[in-house]
Design a protein around this motif. Structure first.
Motif, PDB file in Angstrom:
ATOM      1  N   LEU A 109      17.866 -35.347 -81.298  1.00  0.00           N
ATOM      2  CA  LEU A 109      18.412 -33.920 -80.736  1.00  0.00           C
ATOM      3  C   LEU A 109      19.605 -33.583 -81.209  1.00  0.00           C
ATOM      4  N   THR A 110      20.245 -34.420 -82.243  1.00  0.00           N
ATOM      5  CA  THR A 110      21.616 -34.171 -82.920  1.00  0.00           C
ATOM      6  C   THR A 110      21.931 -34.337 -84.463  1.00  0.00           C
ATOM      7  N   ASP A 111      22.941 -33.649 -84.881  1.00  0.00           N
ATOM      8  CA  ASP A 111      22.801 -33.900 -86.491  1.00  0.00           C
ATOM      9  C   ASP A 111      24.334 -34.528 -86.538  1.00  0.00           C
ATOM     10  N   LYS A 112      24.656 -35.212 -87.811  1.00  0.00           N
ATOM     11  CA  LYS A 112      25.749 -36.106 -88.094  1.00  0.00           C
ATOM     12  C   LYS A 112      26.849 -35.805 -87.572  1.00  0.00           C
ATOM     13  N   ALA A 113      27.158 -34.571 -87.542  1.00  0.00           N
ATOM     14  CA  ALA A 113      28.579 -33.928 -87.119  1.00  0.00           C
ATOM     15  C   ALA A 113      28.747 -34.048 -85.606  1.00  0.00           C
ATOM     16  N   GLN A 114      27.828 -33.896 -84.958  1.00  0.00           N
ATOM     17  CA  GLN A 114      27.557 -34.020 -83.369  1.00  0.00           C
ATOM     18  C   GLN A 114      27.377 -35.480 -82.762  1.00  0.00           C
ATOM     19  N   ARG A 115      27.165 -36.677 -83.406  1.00  0.00           N
ATOM     20  CA  ARG A 115      26.747 -37.803 -82.799  1.00  0.00           C
ATOM     21  C   ARG A 115      28.243 -38.416 -82.565  1.00  0.00           C
ATOM     22  N   PRO A 116      29.390 -38.375 -83.230  1.00  0.00           N
ATOM     23  CA  PRO A 116      30.527 -39.070 -82.570  1.00  0.00           C
ATOM     24  C   PRO A 116      30.924 -38.437 -81.404  1.00  0.00           C
ATOM     25  N   GLY A 117      30.734 -37.141 -81.330  1.00  0.00           N
ATOM     26  CA  GLY A 117      31.214 -36.686 -79.874  1.00  0.00           C
ATOM     27  C   GLY A 117      30.011 -37.107 -78.706  1.00  0.00           C
ATOM     28  N   VAL A 118      28.833 -37.030 -79.208  1.00  0.00           N
ATOM     29  CA  VAL A 118      27.980 -37.595 -78.164  1.00  0.00           C
ATOM     30  C   VAL A 118      28.310 -38.801 -77.569  1.00  0.00           C
ATOM     31  N   ASN A 119      28.090 -39.972 -78.841  1.00  0.00           N
ATOM     32  CA  ASN A 119      28.398 -41.120 -78.431  1.00  0.00           C
ATOM     33  C   ASN A 119      29.716 -41.438 -77.627  1.00  0.00           C
ATOM     34  N   GLY A 120      30.890 -40.649 -78.041  1.00  0.00           N
ATOM     35  CA  GLY A 120      31.978 -40.891 -77.221  1.00  0.00           C
ATOM     36  C   GLY A 120      31.868 -40.491 -75.812  1.00  0.00           C
ATOM     37  N   ILE A 121      31.333 -39.398 -75.704  1.00  0.00           N
ATOM     38  CA  ILE A 121      31.080 -38.537 -74.397  1.00  0.00           C
ATOM     39  C   ILE A 121      30.186 -39.736 -73.390  1.00  0.00           C
ATOM     40  N   SER A 122      29.241 -40.443 -74.136  1.00  0.00           N
ATOM     41  CA  SER A 122      28.239 -41.326 -73.391  1.00  0.00           C
ATOM     42  C   SER A 122      29.217 -42.620 -73.050  1.00  0.00           C
ATOM     43  N   GLU A 123      30.068 -42.878 -73.769  1.00  0.00           N
ATOM     44  CA  GLU A 123      30.863 -44.158 -73.483  1.00  0.00           C
ATOM     45  C   GLU A 123      31.891 -43.759 -72.302  1.00  0.00           C
ATOM     46  N   ALA A 124      32.640 -42.434 -72.420  1.00  0.00           N
ATOM     47  CA  ALA A 124      33.315 -41.904 -71.440  1.00  0.00           C
ATOM     48  C   ALA A 124      32.585 -42.023 -70.322  1.00  0.00           C
ATOM     49  N   LEU A 125      31.341 -41.398 -70.132  1.00  0.00           N
ATOM     50  CA  LEU A 125      30.620 -41.509 -68.830  1.00  0.00           C
ATOM     51  C   LEU A 125      30.419 -42.751 -68.420  1.00  0.00           C
ATOM     52  N   ASN A 126      30.079 -43.601 -68.944  1.00  0.00           N
ATOM     53  CA  ASN A 126      30.002 -45.045 -68.649  1.00  0.00           C
ATOM     54  C   ASN A 126      31.281 -45.593 -67.877  1.00  0.00           C
ATOM     55  N   GLY A 127      32.354 -45.240 -68.643  1.00  0.00           N
ATOM     56  CA  GLY A 127      33.895 -45.310 -67.959  1.00  0.00           C
ATOM     57  C   GLY A 127      33.955 -44.897 -66.552  1.00  0.00           C
ATOM     58  N   GLY A 128      33.604 -43.602 -66.517  1.00  0.00           N
ATOM     59  CA  GLY A 128      33.571 -42.989 -65.265  1.00  0.00           C
ATOM     60  C   GLY A 128      32.852 -43.587 -64.064  1.00  0.00           C
ATOM     61  N   ILE A 129      31.683 -44.263 -64.644  1.00  0.00           N
ATOM     62  CA  ILE A 129      30.814 -44.755 -63.748  1.00  0.00           C
ATOM     63  C   ILE A 129      31.330 -46.432 -63.388  1.00  0.00           C
ATOM     64  N   SER A 130      32.304 -47.017 -64.260  1.00  0.00           N
ATOM     65  CA  SER A 130      32.733 -48.387 -64.102  1.00  0.00           C
ATOM     66  C   SER A 130      34.054 -47.865 -62.988  1.00  0.00           C
ATOM     67  N   ILE A 131      34.530 -46.838 -63.061  1.00  0.00           N
ATOM     68  CA  ILE A 131      35.831 -46.468 -61.992  1.00  0.00           C
ATOM     69  C   ILE A 131      34.910 -46.313 -60.739  1.00  0.00           C
ATOM     70  N   PHE A 132      34.265 -45.643 -60.243  1.00  0.00           N
ATOM     71  CA  PHE A 132      33.602 -45.294 -59.066  1.00  0.00           C
ATOM     72  C   PHE A 132      32.618 -46.180 -58.601  1.00  0.00           C
ATOM     73  N   SER A 133      31.947 -46.846 -59.413  1.00  0.00           N
ATOM     74  CA  SER A 133      30.914 -47.663 -58.867  1.00  0.00           C
ATOM     75  C   SER A 133      31.548 -48.787 -58.166  1.00  0.00           C
ATOM     76  N   PRO A 134      32.724 -49.520 -58.689  1.00  0.00           N
ATOM     77  CA  PRO A 134      33.030 -50.599 -57.986  1.00  0.00           C
ATOM     78  C   PRO A 134      33.851 -50.193 -56.487  1.00  0.00           C
ATOM     79  N   MET A 135      34.614 -49.220 -56.557  1.00  0.00           N
ATOM     80  CA  MET A 135      34.861 -48.662 -55.276  1.00  0.00           C
ATOM     81  C   MET A 135      34.029 -48.197 -54.364  1.00  0.00           C
ATOM     82  N   LEU A 136      33.061 -47.357 -54.864  1.00  0.00           N
ATOM     83  CA  LEU A 136      31.935 -46.925 -54.130  1.00  0.00           C
ATOM     84  C   LEU A 136      31.073 -48.120 -53.694  1.00  0.00           C
ATOM     85  N   GLY A 137      30.907 -48.853 -54.479  1.00  0.00           N
ATOM     86  CA  GLY A 137      29.928 -50.030 -54.322  1.00  0.00           C
ATOM     87  C   GLY A 137      30.761 -50.830 -53.232  1.00  0.00           C
ATOM     88  N   ALA A 138      31.853 -51.182 -53.262  1.00  0.00           N
ATOM     89  CA  ALA A 138      32.536 -51.906 -51.976  1.00  0.00           C
ATOM     90  C   ALA A 138      32.452 -51.199 -50.736  1.00  0.00           C
TER      91      ALA A 138
END
Length: 439
Positions: free
Chosen positions: A131-160
């Motif tokens: 669904l992407t070309d070579k120029a778009q993939r760093p952005g997509v992969n970086g955003i994916s990792e950033a979203l995982n980071g957001g999950i790591s922030i909220f999931s412990p607090m929300l989980g507790a």
């Protein structure tokens, strides 16, 4: 950053955000089950055994999973995996509601979740490539990792919070709903026509065809020296990171409460956001190979400090930089593989890559248990070399876990430095770019 997100195809954004929603539900369930398991057993050994049970099925099944990803529509496979995962979580939630939850049932559920991840992981990343070309993939992969980071922030607090309010059964229901939302977003994704075919159509039997297809991923990686070196680098890195990931919660809980664990995990999530966004912005301006090595060194240094620290602020800072480096490493590595592997081979190659990269993790986790008891504990009390070496890590029950974390970090720093000194990550020119299917 916002402009780069806006310019991405809607299809890939639906896919990435759908997987992120599902990951949030899974993270909440995982946090609650970790706390429950520690409350029930208080044992690092139990954490290690469960990690092994969780890892082995997916690793064994990975070559077959790769063949399935290349043979069948990825959209259907992803939906099927979400349904099976939701059923596994539902079983845990029902058992908790009835008071029948046990470590054995948790292990059985982890078995099925591991199998579904073995299919959904290569399917999702191969889908992103289509669904992407070579120029778009760093952005997509970086955003994916950033979203995982957001999950790591909220999931412990929300989980507790949710663990106290609604318990495991309520969190499991939340997780099931997240799978449903992910499936709904998958319906909106328009995948390109999938023309990949098995490479073994002329084989003498279906079993021979399947075996040849499974082995084709190994053969392809072996024929590309640069990717083979990159894979070896991650094998060593993952040996340290897998043990660190298992001892992370027991280590913090051994001298503090679940509140500090939640803070460290939340700061770690902030680090993932920072690292992911950093790579998304500059991913097209630096060599991904350099990002892999620099991020790996940052991961190792942070692990060394994490094992030494006991105060909340230094511990949280180490967690932040560990996750920032980890996000950059993952995003850069994913870009390299997506760029160099033909789309028709990505299911098989990505699955084999996952199996090799994580294949020794269960063994390293198992070995860490007697290693801590037979080597690190006596070493810290001076029973091995006659002098105590615990002036940095202490001599209490927390100290062996802290020293283990620092040794894992030293391993990661060493392999990153060796690769840098010997110029170990040299990639061959990628194949002709594949035009994405956009909308």
């Amino acid at each position: 950053m916002f402009r780069s997100v806006r310019d991405l195809p809607r299809n890939v954004l639906y896919l990435v955000f759908g997987r992120a929603i599902s990951s949030l539900g899974s993270a909440l369930t995982g946090f609650a089950l970790n706390v429950w398991l520690y409350q029930q057993t208080g044992s690092y050994t139990m954490f290690a055994m469960l990690a092994v049970v969780n890892a082995i099925p997916g690793l064994i099944f990975s070559p077959i999973a790769g063949v399935l990803v290349d043979r069948y529509p990825k959209k259907s496979l992803l939906m099927l995996c979400d349904v099976v995962s939701a059923l596994s979580v539902a079983a845990l939630g029902l058992a908790s509601l009835l008071g029948e939850l046990s470590p054995l049932l948790l292990a059985v559920s982890s078995f099925f979740l591991s199998l579904t991840r073995a299919i959904s992981w290569p399917a999702a990343w191969a889908a992103i490539s289509s669904l992407t070309d070579k120029a778009q993939r760093p952005g997509v992969n970086g955003i994916s990792e950033a979203l995982n980071g957001g999950i790591s922030i909220f999931s412990p607090m929300l989980g507790a919070l949710l663990f106290e309010l609604i318990g495991i059964s309520g969190i499991a229901l939340f997780d099931i709903v997240s799978y449903g939302l992910c499936i709904a977003l998958l319906f909106a994704v328009r995948f390109p026509p999938e023309t990949a075919k098995p490479v073994s159509e002329a084989a003498s039997s279906p079993f021979a065809a399947l075996l040849n297809d499974c082995l084709s991923g190994f053969r392809w990686i072996r024929s590309h020296a640069g990717l083979s070196r990159l894979l070896l680098y991650f094998v060593v890195m993952n040996l340290g990171c897998s043990v660190f990931a298992v001892l992370y919660a027991p280590y913090v809980l051994s001298f503090s409460s679940e509140n500090l664990l939640g803070i460290c995990m939340a700061l770690g999530g902030s680090g993932m956001i920072a690292g992911g966004l950093f790579y998304a912005v500059i991913g097209n301006k630096i060599r991904s190979e350099s990002a892999v090595l620099m991020g790996g060194a940052l991961v190792g240094i942070s692990m060394i400090g994490f094992g030494i620290m006991r105060s909340p602020m230094p511990l949280a800072l180490c967690a932040f930089f560990y996750s920032a480096g980890f996000a950059a490493v993952n995003g850069a590595s994913q870009t390299i593989w997506q760029t160099h592997v033909p789309l028709s081979m990505q299911g098989r190659v990505f699955s084999v890559r996952r199996m090799i990269a994580f294949g020794l993790n269960p063994l390293s986790v198992l070995i860490s248990v007697p290693f801590i008891q037979a080597v690190l504990e006596p070493l810290l009390t001076g029973k091995i070399i006659g002098l105590p070496v615990g002036y940095l890590w202490g001599t209490g029950p927390t100290a062996p876990l802290g020293l283990m974390a620092s040794l894992c970090g030293l391993l990661c720093v060493s392999v990153a430095l060796l690769m840098f000194l010997f110029n170990g990550l040299r990639m061959q020119p990628p194949p002709v770019a594949i035009q994405p299917h956009t909308s």
